[in-house]
Design an enzyme around this catalytic site. Structure first.
Site, mmCIF file in Angstrom:
data_model
loop_
_atom_site.group_PDB
_atom_site.id
_atom_site.type_symbol
_atom_site.label_atom_id
_atom_site.label_comp_id
_atom_site.label_asym_id
_atom_site.label_seq_id
_atom_site.Cartn_x
_atom_site.Cartn_y
_atom_site.Cartn_z
ATOM 1 N N GLY A 180 -7.281 27.897 14.712
ATOM 2 C CA GLY A 180 -7.308 27.384 15.675
ATOM 3 C C GLY A 180 -8.444 27.736 16.597
ATOM 4 O O GLY A 180 -8.939 27.620 17.517
ATOM 5 N N CYS B 83 4.170 -3.946 8.234
ATOM 6 C CA CYS B 83 2.668 -4.157 8.024
ATOM 7 C C CYS B 83 2.400 -5.715 7.102
ATOM 8 O O CYS B 83 3.816 -6.055 6.725
ATOM 9 C CB CYS B 83 2.151 -3.346 6.623
ATOM 10 N N CYS C 101 1.917 -5.565 3.156
ATOM 11 C CA CYS C 101 2.438 -4.710 2.515
ATOM 12 C C CYS C 101 4.312 -4.795 2.891
ATOM 13 O O CYS C 101 4.623 -3.720 2.246
ATOM 14 C CB CYS C 101 1.765 -3.354 1.967
ATOM 15 N N CYS D 194 -1.126 -1.515 7.711
ATOM 16 C CA CYS D 194 -1.928 -0.525 8.155
ATOM 17 C C CYS D 194 -2.909 0.311 7.645
ATOM 18 O O CYS D 194 -3.914 -0.859 7.692
ATOM 19 C CB CYS D 194 -1.581 0.048 6.652
ATOM 20 N N CYS E 79 -2.435 0.862 1.647
ATOM 21 C CA CYS E 79 -1.309 0.124 1.741
ATOM 22 C C CYS E 79 -2.187 -1.101 0.202
ATOM 23 O O CYS E 79 -1.193 -1.866 -0.140
ATOM 24 C CB CYS E 79 -2.305 -0.616 2.861
#
Lengths: 320, 290
Positions: free
Chosen positions: A30, A240, A243, A265, A271
């Protein structure tokens, strides 16, 4: 390969310097490590930070995947892939599972990454306290003293104004209980994928000349309040249109003629893979374990045929 | 006389001072043998030999519980610098500052680590600057400004902070409908009142007020002074008030210090200072009061 260049465009000393910054970042999860951001054949702010990490890490056996806003074939992703290929001859793929090195802007792939993969994120604004404190010297002191009042104050100010946090992306996270970090503009949906991940995630900010990292199995906690806990984007009851997937990050598309709204997606490779599997499943009747099948009505829409470009939904795509 | 008074208050008062400042000095420049002596031979605060500016020279004061201590002096006399040193806005060159509410007065605050200093700023002191731009984040809502010190001391509950913020805004007579407005859009008097609410947010035992009413019109000045007296009455907060306005000092301060060229030249009960000034500079100051 264009032999005019050293392998992976940079000279070896440059790659080493960038890898040193990466190593330091991994050691201090970080923490933003300053590095000498190089001139690149693409403009700063167009993914140079991520690209420099990718070029410094890539080897001949690596398989590269580049995503921009979830898509493998958007202009920025294609150009970055071209540059890396022209100078390394490595394999490129859309398949998340096959890639060893994934450079991304805005998304972490839907398919969980493994310990064999490295995710490189392009970062526009690495400093989570920047809008609170404009001075770099001052924010370094705040990080050193772990004074993150400013990060919380921004969230508090949003709650006061809108009764919810409005960080559409780049919601600040606490890494390893020590440093507050900007997780690059990934949606809140992806923030939790960083927590205790199997893979190494590296963040490169070319314009701001910073590199930082989240090593595998590191705690990453989004900042939030007791009575206003962190929430991901919600897509309840959404599937979606291509899909049939549920529980992933969606693009919302509006048909300008009819005003009809549909979702698909955001992760195009995910997808496409599902649709390919579904086609195989149609051919062999035992392939039914693919999750929800697409609606028959949607199947009949020819413009949604598998393999086509995803809709140009995000006209306002910012490029980083 | 000052020593006698201090001793009297200490013996008679049930409490030791909340804030104790000893020999605080702030110097810009290295100093030289000529100006680092006990009683340098030059007037003003700039050493003629080495050019060092002595903003504050060996200033001492103490503030008792519930007491308001005023500091007067002309511009450049070092009164604001003294306060900024106490609040760590400026790094004092030397001296000793102790706060009873922090650690019982055990340690010199000037020697603390930066993190501990931050804690002292957030929990022990409330600061109100002359210029609201220094004390407020103009782009954040008033509520957020008030919440800042609470967040800094670890509060993570929005409901609690909102309730306390609204209570404080009510107390300084800012309508709740404006609570989510940023102070940027407020008038000067309102900004100053938000700043006072912010200074009170973490319930600090000691308030530092730097020229709080300077630049405000007379009616708003009166309202702000009333508010300060009301806070003292209801919360028994100790205050250190810096002002060049003797009217403000007369109204607020129990005891007063007079500063000139970085030194405390006279101190005593406010009435005494105003009615029977001893030092020539104080006499001039009082006689020039309209």
């Amino acid at each position: 390969m264009q032999q005019r260049y050293n392998f992976a465009f940079f000279d070896e000393a440059s790659k080493r310097e960038i890898r040193r910054a990466v190593l330091k970042g991994v050691c201090i999860p970080g923490y933003q490590v300053p590095f000498a951001s190089r001139e690149m054949p693409i403009g700063r702010g167009w993914g140079t930070g991520g690209l420099q990490i990718t070029l410094s890490l890539i080897g001949r056996d690596d398989v590269l995947k580049v995503i921009d806003q979830g898509a493998d074939d958007s202009v920025n992703a294609v150009n970055i892939k071209k540059l890396v290929c022209d100078t390394t001859d490595v394999d490129v793929t859309d398949d998340t599972a096959r890639a060893t090195l994934i450079q991304s802007r805005h998304r972490i792939p839907e398919q969980p990454l493994t310990s064999k993969q490295i995710l490189v994120l392009q970062v526009p604004t690495p400093e989570p306290l920047r809008s609170f404190e404009p001075s770099e010297a001052a924010t370094r002191v705040l990080h050193a003293e772990a004074d993150y009042t400013g990060a919380w104050l921004e969230l508090f100010d949003q709650i006061v104004a809108y009764d919810t946090t409005v960080t559409g992306a780049d919601h600040p996270v606490m890494v390893n209980g020590r440093y507050v970090m900007a997780p690059s503009p990934i949606p809140r949906f992806d923030n939790l994928k960083l927590d205790q991940a199997e893979n190494l995630t590296l963040f490169g900010a070319g314009r701001e000349k910073k590199i930082y990292a989240v090593p595998p199995h590191t705690s990453v906690r989004p900042l939030d309040f007791e009575d206003y806990p962190f929430v991901r984007e919600r897509f309840e009851g959404v599937r979606c249109a291509l899909c049939g997937a549920e529980g992933v990050f969606f693009d919302e598309l509006e048909d300008e003629a009819t005003g009809e709204v549909r979702y698909q997606c955001n992760d195009t490779a995910f997808c496409a893979a599902r649709r390919a599997q579904q086609r195989e499943g149609d051919a062999a009747p035992d392939g039914a374990a693919l999750g929800p099948a697409p609606d028959a009505a949607l199947d009949s829409a020819p413009e949604d045929a598998p393999g086509e470009e995803p809709g140009e939904e995000a006209g306002a795509r910012e490029v980083v | 006389m000052a020593e006698a008074l201090t001793a009297c208050v200490a013996a008679g008062g049930e409490d030791a001072p909340q804030l104790e400042v000893r020999d605080l000095s702030l110097r810009f420049g290295r100093g030289c043998p000529a100006c680092l002596r006990e009683a340098p031979a030059f007037e003003g605060n700039v050493c003629p030999a080495c050019g060092t500016v002595h903003a504050v020279r060996a200033a001492s004061l103490e503030v008792y519980p519930g007491e308001i201590v005023g500091i007067v002096g002309e511009s450049g006399s070092g009164k604001s610098s003294l306060m900024r040193c106490v609040y760590f806005d400026e790094q004092a060159t030397g001296g000793d500052v102790r706060a009873r509410p922090f650690d019982g007065g055990e340690r010199n605050l000037l020697d603390l680590s930066p993190q501990r200093k931050r804690a002292v700023r957030n929990q022990v002191f409330g600061m109100v600057y002359q210029n609201p731009h220094l004390g407020l984040r103009m782009g954040f809502s008033s509520l957020s400004n008030i919440a800042e010190a609470m967040i800094a001391s670890g509060e993570r509950n929005v409901g609690v902070m909102r309730a306390r913020g609204e209570g404080l805004l009510e107390r300084v007579s800012i309508p709740l409908a404006r609570a989510t407005c940023p102070p940027r859009v407020f008038s000067g008097g309102m900004q100053q009142r938000v700043q006072i609410a912010k200074a009170l947010s973490a319930n600090p035992p000691i308030l530092l007020l730097d020229e709080v009413t300077t630049g405000l019109d007379l009616s708003v000045q009166a309202a702000v002074l009333d508010l300060i007296l009301d806070i003292r009455r209801s919360s028994n907060v100790s205050m250190l008030v810096v002002s060049h306005d003797l009217g403000v000092i007369r109204m607020l301060a129990d005891r007063t210090l007079v500063m000139l060229s970085g030194r405390v030249v006279e101190q005593g009960l406010t009435d005494q200072i105003l009615e029977d000034p001893q030092h020539p500079y104080t006499q001039k100051l009082v006689s020039s009061l309209l």
